[in-house]
Design a protein around this motif. Sequence first.
Motif, PDB file in Angstrom:
ATOM      1  N   SER A   1       0.855  -1.297  -0.035  1.00  0.00           N
ATOM      2  CA  SER A   1      -0.195  -0.091   0.064  1.00  0.00           C
ATOM      3  C   SER A   1       0.822   1.370   0.040  1.00  0.00           C
ATOM      4  CB  SER A   1      -0.788  -0.153   1.155  1.00  0.00           C
ATOM      5  OG  SER A   1      -0.026   0.097   2.297  1.00  0.00           O
ATOM      6  N   PRO A   2       0.473   2.175  -0.510  1.00  0.00           N
ATOM      7  CA  PRO A   2       1.090   3.620  -0.438  1.00  0.00           C
ATOM      8  C   PRO A   2       1.526   3.997   1.237  1.00  0.00           C
ATOM      9  CG  PRO A   2      -0.781   3.801  -1.812  1.00  0.00           C
ATOM     10  CD  PRO A   2      -0.822   2.433  -1.278  1.00  0.00           C
ATOM     11  N   GLU A   3       0.610   3.395   1.991  1.00  0.00           N
ATOM     12  CA  GLU A   3       0.873   3.873   3.401  1.00  0.00           C
ATOM     13  C   GLU A   3       2.221   3.165   3.851  1.00  0.00           C
ATOM     14  OE1 GLU A   3      -2.935   5.074   2.595  1.00  0.00           O
ATOM     15  OE2 GLU A   3      -2.144   3.064   2.121  1.00  0.00           O
ATOM     16  N   ASP A   4       2.412   1.771   3.226  1.00  0.00           N
ATOM     17  CA  ASP A   4       3.743   1.102   3.469  1.00  0.00           C
ATOM     18  C   ASP A   4       4.718   1.885   3.006  1.00  0.00           C
ATOM     19  OD1 ASP A   4       2.300  -0.824   4.807  1.00  0.00           O
ATOM     20  OD2 ASP A   4       1.827  -2.138   3.020  1.00  0.00           O
ATOM     21  N   VAL A   5       4.653   2.461   1.827  1.00  0.00           N
ATOM     22  CA  VAL A   5       5.754   2.885   1.419  1.00  0.00           C
ATOM     23  C   VAL A   5       6.215   4.194   1.991  1.00  0.00           C
ATOM     24  CG1 VAL A   5       6.770   4.351  -0.864  1.00  0.00           C
ATOM     25  CG2 VAL A   5       5.048   2.424  -1.188  1.00  0.00           C
ATOM     26  N   GLN A   6       5.051   5.062   2.502  1.00  0.00           N
ATOM     27  CA  GLN A   6       5.555   5.995   3.271  1.00  0.00           C
ATOM     28  C   GLN A   6       6.005   5.789   4.781  1.00  0.00           C
ATOM     29  OE1 GLN A   6       5.025   9.466   2.524  1.00  0.00           O
ATOM     30  NE2 GLN A   6       6.373   9.693   3.968  1.00  0.00           N
ATOM     31  N   ALA A   7       5.578   4.705   5.417  1.00  0.00           N
ATOM     32  CA  ALA A   7       6.295   4.072   6.617  1.00  0.00           C
ATOM     33  C   ALA A   7       7.734   3.784   6.475  1.00  0.00           C
ATOM     34  CB  ALA A   7       5.589   2.937   6.934  1.00  0.00           C
ATOM     35  N   CYS A   8       8.151   3.210   5.240  1.00  0.00           N
ATOM     36  CA  CYS A   8       9.462   2.891   5.058  1.00  0.00           C
ATOM     37  C   CYS A   8      10.104   4.115   4.851  1.00  0.00           C
ATOM     38  CB  CYS A   8       9.548   2.119   3.835  1.00  0.00           C
ATOM     39  SG  CYS A   8       8.761   0.333   3.734  1.00  0.00           S
ATOM     40  N   CYS A   9       9.833   5.086   4.111  1.00  0.00           N
ATOM     41  CA  CYS A   9      10.326   6.295   3.882  1.00  0.00           C
ATOM     42  C   CYS A   9      10.755   7.220   5.494  1.00  0.00           C
ATOM     43  CB  CYS A   9       9.846   7.366   2.931  1.00  0.00           C
ATOM     44  SG  CYS A   9       9.892   6.409   1.160  1.00  0.00           S
ATOM     45  N   ASP A  10       9.464   7.068   5.997  1.00  0.00           N
ATOM     46  CA  ASP A  10       9.690   7.734   7.302  1.00  0.00           C
ATOM     47  C   ASP A  10      10.901   7.144   8.197  1.00  0.00           C
ATOM     48  OD1 ASP A  10       7.782   9.410   6.475  1.00  0.00           O
ATOM     49  OD2 ASP A  10       6.195   8.574   7.754  1.00  0.00           O
ATOM     50  N   TRP A  11      10.626   5.911   8.231  1.00  0.00           N
ATOM     51  CA  TRP A  11      11.672   4.939   8.872  1.00  0.00           C
ATOM     52  C   TRP A  11      13.139   5.321   8.509  1.00  0.00           C
ATOM     53  CZ3 TRP A  11      12.972   2.518  13.282  1.00  0.00           C
ATOM     54  CH2 TRP A  11      14.065   1.875  13.239  1.00  0.00           C
ATOM     55  N   GLU A  12      13.257   5.196   7.217  1.00  0.00           N
ATOM     56  CA  GLU A  12      14.796   5.517   6.750  1.00  0.00           C
ATOM     57  C   GLU A  12      15.171   6.589   6.855  1.00  0.00           C
ATOM     58  OE1 GLU A  12      16.962   3.160   5.316  1.00  0.00           O
ATOM     59  OE2 GLU A  12      15.463   1.505   5.977  1.00  0.00           O
ATOM     60  N   SER A  13      14.287   7.876   7.017  1.00  0.00           N
ATOM     61  CA  SER A  13      14.592   9.135   7.208  1.00  0.00           C
ATOM     62  C   SER A  13      15.154   9.482   8.763  1.00  0.00           C
ATOM     63  CB  SER A  13      13.227   9.905   6.915  1.00  0.00           C
ATOM     64  OG  SER A  13      13.725  11.458   7.139  1.00  0.00           O
ATOM     65  N   ARG A  14      14.277   8.580   9.661  1.00  0.00           N
ATOM     66  CA  ARG A  14      14.403   8.769  11.055  1.00  0.00           C
ATOM     67  C   ARG A  14      16.032   7.860  11.005  1.00  0.00           C
ATOM     68  NH1 ARG A  14      10.223   9.730  14.441  1.00  0.00           N
ATOM     69  NH2 ARG A  14      11.316   8.991  16.247  1.00  0.00           N
ATOM     70  N   LEU A  15      16.403   6.953  10.366  1.00  0.00           N
ATOM     71  CA  LEU A  15      17.383   6.309  10.654  1.00  0.00           C
ATOM     72  C   LEU A  15      18.656   7.303  10.120  1.00  0.00           C
ATOM     73  CD1 LEU A  15      17.149   2.587   9.422  1.00  0.00           C
ATOM     74  CD2 LEU A  15      17.951   3.670  11.740  1.00  0.00           C
ATOM     75  N   GLU A  16      18.646   7.903   9.047  1.00  0.00           N
ATOM     76  CA  GLU A  16      19.405   8.965   8.479  1.00  0.00           C
ATOM     77  C   GLU A  16      19.743   9.977   9.466  1.00  0.00           C
ATOM     78  OE1 GLU A  16      20.276  11.635   4.495  1.00  0.00           O
ATOM     79  OE2 GLU A  16      18.695  10.126   4.588  1.00  0.00           O
TER      80      GLU A  16
END
Length: 384
Positions: free
Chosen positions: A367-382
Motif C-alpha cells: 500500500s502507499p501507506e507502507d511506502v510512506q512508513a518505509c520512507c519515514d523509518w529510513e529518514s529517521r535512521l538517517e
Amino acid sequence: MTPNLQMEQRSLAVISAVAADAGVSVVIPRIDDQSVDGVLIGRSGLRPQIEFQVKATVRDIQRGDSLRFPIAVRDYDQLRMQSWAPRILLVVLMPDKSEPWLSQTDDGLCLHSRVYWVSLAGLPSEPNAATVTVSIPTANVFDRVQLEAMMNRAEAGSATEPVSNEAKYRSKLGGIYGVAEAARYLKAAPHAETLYPVTSRTLRGWIRQRCVKADGEEFPVDFDDLIAMRVIAALRSAGVSRSVVNDSELVMREETGQRRPMATETLWGGQGQAFSEWRKCLIGAGRRGQAALDLVQEYLIPAHDLVFDESSGQTVSWEPQPGIVLNPLIQFGAPCIKTTRIPTSSISGMIAAGDSVELTASAYRISPEDVQACCDWESRLESA
C-alpha cells in the motif's frame, strides 16, 4: 575469450578473493540450471552454505543509497523462492574498458571492482514482466565482515532442521549489527527522545560492563543483544540505576537459566527498580528475588513492546515503528515491512531514485501507506 566470458571470470575472481579473506570456500557447479552460479561454503561448524547468482556491469546503476539492476524474471523467480540454503544476488561493478580492472605495484595487487549483495527471498512474483529491476542498498557491501556475518546466520539453516521450528532454526547470531547501527535503530524508534539517551559510546559501555552479554565482546551484536539494549534503555528511563540493571541481569540469569534474560524476560521499571514477571507474580529483579507486594503492575512502566515465542521464550520480533518489523529470521534481521520480507531500504531506495509512491507500491504489491512508513523509518535512521 569473449568479453562476456572475461567479465564472468573477473567477477568470480573478485568473489573468490573476498571469500578467501573470510575463510569461506567457493564451489562452482558444473551445470547452472537453477540460476545458481556458485555456492559459498563455511569451513567450520556445521559448514553452512549460501547459494549465489552473480551479475556484472560497467554501467552506472547507483541511484541515491541504492543500486537499480534489471534481471530476467526467470532468475528473479529462482532467487525469491524458498530453498533450504539461502540464496543471494551478487552484483559486481566493473570499470569500463578505458580503466584497468587489475593493477599491480610494489605495494601489492589491486582489483578495481565493487561487489554488492541482496536477498530477494519472499518478494512478490512478476508474472507479466520479462525483466525485474531490483533495488540493492549500497550498505550491502560484499566484504569479509558482511560475508562472515551471513555465514554465521546461515549456520542455523541446516537441511536437517525444520525451517518452521524457530527455536532450532534461529541462528546463534540471528541478525548481525554494528554498535553504531544498533544505536541508530534505538534512536530512530518513535518516542526514542523519551528514553534514556543512547549513543555508540553508551552501548559500548553497557557491553563492557556485561549488562548486555556475558562475554563483554563488542562484536558481533546480534538480535538478542539489540533487544537487551532496548530494554536497558527503557529501564534507565524509568529511573533504574546502572548498578541495579547489572544486579537484575545477574539475578535473572541465575533464576531463569537464560543466557540473555534482558531479551527473554518481560520487565517493568518503577521506584528505581527492575521487576520481572516470574511464577505469576512480580519480583524485584534487583533485590535478589524480593516480591513487589506494594506495587501494582499497571502502575509500572513496561520496558519493551516485543513479541515472544511461547515455547522458547526468545524474542521473535521487534516493531520499532508501526508497520516496520525487525525479525532475525527475515532478511538477516534488517527492518522490513510487517508481514513481508521486503526491506525498508529497498522501498526508500526506489523513492530516492525518483520513482513515484504509486509505482513503488504497485511494483512491490504494497500500500502507499507502507511506502510512506518505509520512507519515514529510513529518514529517521538517517537523522539518528
